[in-house]
Design a protein around this motif. Structure first.
Motif, PDB file in Angstrom:
ATOM      1  N   TRP A 109      12.436  -5.595   7.566  1.00  0.00           N
ATOM      2  CA  TRP A 109      11.452  -4.694   8.157  1.00  0.00           C
ATOM      3  C   TRP A 109      12.167  -3.421   8.632  1.00  0.00           C
ATOM      4  O   TRP A 109      13.353  -3.465   8.971  1.00  0.00           O
ATOM      5  CB  TRP A 109      10.796  -5.341   9.372  1.00  0.00           C
ATOM      6  CG  TRP A 109       9.920  -6.528   9.122  1.00  0.00           C
ATOM      7  CD1 TRP A 109      10.231  -7.659   8.421  1.00  0.00           C
ATOM      8  CD2 TRP A 109       8.587  -6.712   9.612  1.00  0.00           C
ATOM      9  NE1 TRP A 109       9.170  -8.541   8.433  1.00  0.00           N
ATOM     10  CE2 TRP A 109       8.143  -7.985   9.166  1.00  0.00           C
ATOM     11  CE3 TRP A 109       7.726  -5.942  10.385  1.00  0.00           C
ATOM     12  CZ2 TRP A 109       6.890  -8.489   9.476  1.00  0.00           C
ATOM     13  CZ3 TRP A 109       6.468  -6.441  10.699  1.00  0.00           C
ATOM     14  CH2 TRP A 109       6.053  -7.698  10.244  1.00  0.00           C
ATOM     15  N   MET A 469      -1.038 -11.636   3.453  1.00  0.00           N
ATOM     16  CA  MET A 469      -0.122 -10.601   3.941  1.00  0.00           C
ATOM     17  C   MET A 469       0.322  -9.713   2.789  1.00  0.00           C
ATOM     18  O   MET A 469       0.139 -10.028   1.621  1.00  0.00           O
ATOM     19  CB  MET A 469       1.098 -11.257   4.600  1.00  0.00           C
ATOM     20  CG  MET A 469       0.762 -12.064   5.842  1.00  0.00           C
ATOM     21  SD  MET A 469       2.014 -13.318   6.201  1.00  0.00           S
ATOM     22  CE  MET A 469       1.606 -14.548   4.966  1.00  0.00           C
ATOM     23  N   ARG A 473       2.505  -2.817   2.487  1.00  0.00           N
ATOM     24  CA  ARG A 473       3.690  -3.197   3.261  1.00  0.00           C
ATOM     25  C   ARG A 473       4.377  -2.018   3.948  1.00  0.00           C
ATOM     26  O   ARG A 473       4.287  -0.873   3.528  1.00  0.00           O
ATOM     27  CB  ARG A 473       4.693  -3.938   2.360  1.00  0.00           C
ATOM     28  CG  ARG A 473       5.370  -3.077   1.326  1.00  0.00           C
ATOM     29  CD  ARG A 473       6.031  -3.909   0.234  1.00  0.00           C
ATOM     30  NE  ARG A 473       6.792  -5.035   0.718  1.00  0.00           N
ATOM     31  CZ  ARG A 473       8.125  -5.084   0.778  1.00  0.00           C
ATOM     32  NH1 ARG A 473       8.847  -4.037   0.398  1.00  0.00           N
ATOM     33  NH2 ARG A 473       8.729  -6.165   1.204  1.00  0.00           N
ATOM     34  N   PHE A 503       2.804  -6.430   6.691  1.00  0.00           N
ATOM     35  CA  PHE A 503       3.984  -7.288   6.811  1.00  0.00           C
ATOM     36  C   PHE A 503       4.862  -7.165   5.550  1.00  0.00           C
ATOM     37  O   PHE A 503       4.390  -7.455   4.452  1.00  0.00           O
ATOM     38  CB  PHE A 503       3.582  -8.755   6.955  1.00  0.00           C
ATOM     39  CG  PHE A 503       3.061  -9.153   8.306  1.00  0.00           C
ATOM     40  CD1 PHE A 503       2.381  -8.263   9.112  1.00  0.00           C
ATOM     41  CD2 PHE A 503       3.238 -10.450   8.769  1.00  0.00           C
ATOM     42  CE1 PHE A 503       1.884  -8.644  10.350  1.00  0.00           C
ATOM     43  CE2 PHE A 503       2.741 -10.843  10.008  1.00  0.00           C
ATOM     44  CZ  PHE A 503       2.066  -9.943  10.801  1.00  0.00           C
ATOM     45  N   SER A 506       6.850 -12.617   5.668  1.00  0.00           N
ATOM     46  CA  SER A 506       5.842 -13.355   6.431  1.00  0.00           C
ATOM     47  C   SER A 506       6.388 -14.265   7.511  1.00  0.00           C
ATOM     48  O   SER A 506       5.648 -14.679   8.401  1.00  0.00           O
ATOM     49  CB  SER A 506       5.015 -14.204   5.469  1.00  0.00           C
ATOM     50  OG  SER A 506       5.829 -15.202   4.866  1.00  0.00           O
TER      51      SER A 506
END
Length: 531
Positions: A109, A469, A473, A503, A506
């Protein structure tokens, strides 16, 4: 205030400072965080205050992958969204879930767990969690029964992950009064289905949203800032809005709709355990009905491969639950009966009723055995199954697209192609082996496995957990993501996205509370921006 666009004149234009699309967990949280500040908020909901068949039908789509996902009934289109039937299980993402892992392509992330820490307490309150303590030792100290029945894992290869339970909070009921208050500066518009995101000539700024109700009456919403908070519908709206950009908004690099992920869930194998009878209660997803006996927060524990083991084995994050089952419950007749009953409870005519009734009638012995075992609780028919709940690796080819069929509003329906990879199967099988070895090492029992080779096909029981999800992104680079670290769509000054669709990975945890946390963070960012 709550109003209905069906009572407005055709072509009505409604302005606000912030316009939010979708009144589910993310959208309602955003609205609640934004009210009380010196700007106006409009919250648009596709449905009404209660379930309506013609609105729910807008969810329908096609799943073209080998492993099927129900797009119609896994999501709810009315005020409160899918919190109308979520299970209430809550736990934060693990710190490692945010990190780039060399063995997991496209992982990582652009924010860390630390960036969310100060927002989690507010998310706990929205989800009505009576505690913020996720320490397994804390709950073992409080609960003598749990302390006695806790599986004494070593923590070297297998650790623990604890989940707390929301009531579960139905956001549409819990926060309706606050949003309906006169003077809150938030107006909820029901039956406002967004059919187009309008932009300027270069698509660098959103200038409005066109909506229609199911009868075709249209309105237009303008604002300074727009937020999409509609799950996988976020990607659909971006793809549908293609008048200026033929590939859709935020999609210059063909990323919108890609990287669809779910939590791969499988019940497979049986556990022969020499543990206290209450152990399954504290490790089972299906045992929430028995509440925590001392008046504290209800909780559930799970087994989890440690991060060093995940790295060593080249596997994804995962957790394991114990499920109590009874003989006959997996027979075709009983599975068909459960489908019929579930759909009736949901208030709809069961799909393929004749076919499923035929399975029930043709398998009456198994159905009768399962019903008797459940009703009597006879231990002679009882077994403990293993439920594996795992992260899915990001996969560019796993995606949602626009299909040729259109809904009642004239919009292209969604097509889902859910694709799993070898690492997803490897994760389940390695988790199974690690847990089996841990049970043997502890002397608490053994596993009888049914799914054991990576060359074998996926079991038919594989499920998505209805946890959707990805598809918009988060990534700092627009070549690899749709939104930046603040959830703003790349290249569009005033368009943001909230929910599980942002996301990048996950984790092995439940969605809703983490979605709420990201929504709280986004609200803080926007409050600062507008201030």
């Amino acid at each position: 205030m709550i109003t209905d666009v069906r009572n407005l004149s055709e072509g009505t234009v409604i302005d606000s400072d912030i316009c939010i699309v979708g009144a589910g967990a993310a959208g309602i949280t955003l609205a609640m965080e934004l009210i009380g500040h010196d700007f106006s908020v409009n919250l648009l909901e596709s449905g009404g205050l209660d379930f309506e068949d013609d609105v729910q039908a807008l969810n329908d789509g096609d799943c073209v992958s080998q492993h099927k996902v129900d797009l119609m009934w896994t999501r709810l289109r009315y005020f409160g969204g899918t919190t109308g039937h979520w299970g209430g299980n809550c736990a934060p993402l693990d710190e490692r879930d945010f990190e780039t892992r060399s063995w997991v392509p496209d992982s990582g992330w652009p924010i860390s767990r630390k960036d969310l820490e100060r927002f989690y307490p507010r998310a706990y309150r929205y989800c009505e969690l009576p505690s913020d303590d996720y320490s397994v030792d804390h709950w073992a100290e409080i609960s003598e029964k749990f302390r006695r029945s806790r599986i004494p894992v070593t923590g070297e290869e297998i650790g623990e992950k604890l989940f707390l339970k929301s009531p579960p909070t139905r956001f549409g009921d819990a926060y309706r009064a606050d949003l309906a208050k006169p003077g809150s500066q938030c107006t909820v518009y029901l039956h406002a289905n967004v059919v187009e995101i309008e932009t300027g000539e270069d698509a660098s700024e959103v200038v409005g949203l066109r909506t229609r109700d199911v009868s075709g009456r249209g309105c237009r919403f303008t604002a300074r800032i727009f937020i999409l908070a509609s799950g996988i519908e976020n990607a659909r709206l971006l793809l549908l809005s293609n008048k200026v950009r033929p590939n859709g908004l935020g999609n210059d690099h063909d990323v919108v709709g890609r990287y669809f992920m779910a939590h791969t869930t499988i019940r497979t194998g049986r556990a022969m355990l020499e543990v206290p009878k209450e152990t399954v209660r504290f490790y089972g997803l299906d045992t929430w009905a028995t509440r925590f006996e001392s008046g504290g927060a209800p909780f559930m524990n799970a087994l989890q491969p440690t991060y060093p083991v995940q790295e060593r084995e080249g596997m994804l994050n995962s957790v394991v639950f114990l499920d109590e089952s009874y003989e006959g419950e997996h027979a075709p007749g009983f599975v068909a009966l459960r489908k019929i009953v579930k759909q009736i409870i949901q208030g709809r005519v069961p799909d393929r009723l004749g076919e499923n009734l035929g399975k029930v009638i043709g398998d009456l012995d198994s159905v009768a055995k399962a019903l008797y075992a459940r009703a009597s609780g006879n231990s002679d028919y009882r077994a403990v199954e293993m439920r594996y709940f795992a992260e899915q690796a990001p996969n560019r080819d796993s995606r949602v697209m626009l299909g040729p069929e259109r809904d009642s509003l004239g919009q292209n329906r969604l097509v889902l192609d859910w694709r799993l990879q070898q690492i997803d199967k490897h994760t389940i099988l390695r988790t199974q082996d690690l847990v089996a070895r841990e049970f043997g090492k502890l002397g608490v029992g053994r596993l009888r496995v049914q799914f054991e080779n990576e060359e074998d096909p996926w079991p038919a029981s594989i499920d998505s957990s209805a946890h959707f999800m990805g598809t918009t992104r988060m990534h700092k680079d627009p070549r690899h993501g749709v939104v930046d670290e603040n959830c703003r769509v790349h290249g569009i000054r005033n368009l943001y996205v909230a929910g599980g669709s942002v996301f990048p990975t996950s984790g092995a945890t439940m969605l809703t509370m983490n979605i709420v946390t990201l929504a709280v963070r986004l609200a803080d960012h926007l409050i600062g921006k507008l201030a």
